[in-house]
Design an enzyme around this catalytic site. Structure first.
Site, short mmCIF file in Angstrom:
data_model
loop_
_atom_site.label_atom_id
_atom_site.label_comp_id
_atom_site.label_asym_id
_atom_site.label_seq_id
_atom_site.Cartn_x
_atom_site.Cartn_y
_atom_site.Cartn_z
N LYS A 117 19.34 -20.36 47.97
CA LYS A 117 18.05 -20.81 48.30
C LYS A 117 17.32 -20.30 49.54
O LYS A 117 18.27 -19.75 50.55
CB LYS A 117 17.60 -22.49 48.16
N SER B 99 16.03 -17.73 40.20
CA SER B 99 15.30 -18.67 41.27
C SER B 99 14.81 -18.04 42.53
O SER B 99 14.01 -18.75 42.96
CB SER B 99 16.22 -19.89 41.38
#
Length: 258
Positions: free
Chosen positions: A102, A61
């Site tokens: 993230k 990700s």
């Protein structure tokens, strides 16, 4: 008797008086080098254990910044120290029961939206994001404007098409944002493979806020590498000096025989 006396009093170490291991001064210096090297080496690892926490990133990700399986070091910082552009490790029960990685694109008070001319906007300004995969848009699909509540952050993955980030939680009560208190650390570097420090997220400078400075990663690496070099150099001094001294003695004997 005169000949025997001259032979008995001749220097046995090539006339230098240094001994077989390079002399007393050399031995002292090599011992100091080993001791200093050990101090630097162990202090570097000890300091690193206090400042950083290692993580293995399980997904893509954050590709290409961080690939699946990469080993990273996250500096132990308070959530209040987090700035736009930081790549963070956090844990939020509404997202998963494991630590997630993230990038922070919005902090309390910011308005985040996508997309304008194919770019993410924060507070109405288009953000340059060179860390995205080449040729990929800022978002796989547009999302409405989100105003980030106080003491919370808005998070996106660098691999936007395959990242379950804040955009996947827009229907939550906090509009996909995460509390600063849920952040465990800020990632400074990828250490396996040895990619080093993460690139500076300069695109967020357009918003006027400060960017985070990396922790003492370079200094720690310097201490560990420098310490290892000193230990090896100090340990190698004795054998090298002994070999050099032996070669000198052989040359002296050969010269005398000639």
């Amino acid at each position: 008797m005169g000949a025997e006396s001259a032979t008995d009093t001749a220097p046995r170490s090539g006339g230098t008086g240094d001994g077989e291991a390079g002399g007393r001064a050399g031995q002292v210096l090599s011992g100091l080098a080993v001791a200093l090297g050990l101090v630097l080496f162990l202090a570097g690892f000890g300091w690193g254990a206090v400042v950083y926490r290692p993580y293995t990133v399980p997904t893509r990700s954050m590709s290409p910044t961080i690939e699946a399986g990469d080993r990273v070091l996250a500096e132990r910082v308070d959530g209040d120290e987090i700035r736009r552009g930081d790549v963070v490790v956090f844990k939020d029960a509404a997202w998963a029961n494991a630590p997630l990685v993230k990038r922070v694109v919005g902090i309390g008070g910011d308005t985040v939206a996508c997309c304008t001319d194919g770019r993410l906007t924060v507070n109405g300004k288009e953000i340059d994001e060179p860390y995205l995969p080449e040729g990929e848009a800022a978002e796989s699909m547009a999302f409405p404007t989100v105003t980030v509540p106080k003491d919370r952050v808005f998070l996106l993955g660098d691999e936007r098409a395959g990242s379950l980030d804040s955009t996947a939680h827009l229907q939550d009560a906090a509009s996909g944002t995460v509390a600063r208190s849920a952040i465990d650390g800020r990632i400074d570097a990828v250490v396996w493979p040895m990619d080093g420090l993460l690139p500076r997220p300069a695109g967020f400078e357009a918003l006027g806020g400060e960017l985070s400075e990396p922790g003492p990663f370079r200094m720690l690496v310097g201490m560990i590498v420098g310490g290892a070099v000193l230990v090896m150099a100090g340990a190698a001094y004795g054998p090298v000096a002994k070999r050099v001294g032996g070669a000198r003695r052989r040359r002296t004997v050969d010269a005398g025989a000639g």
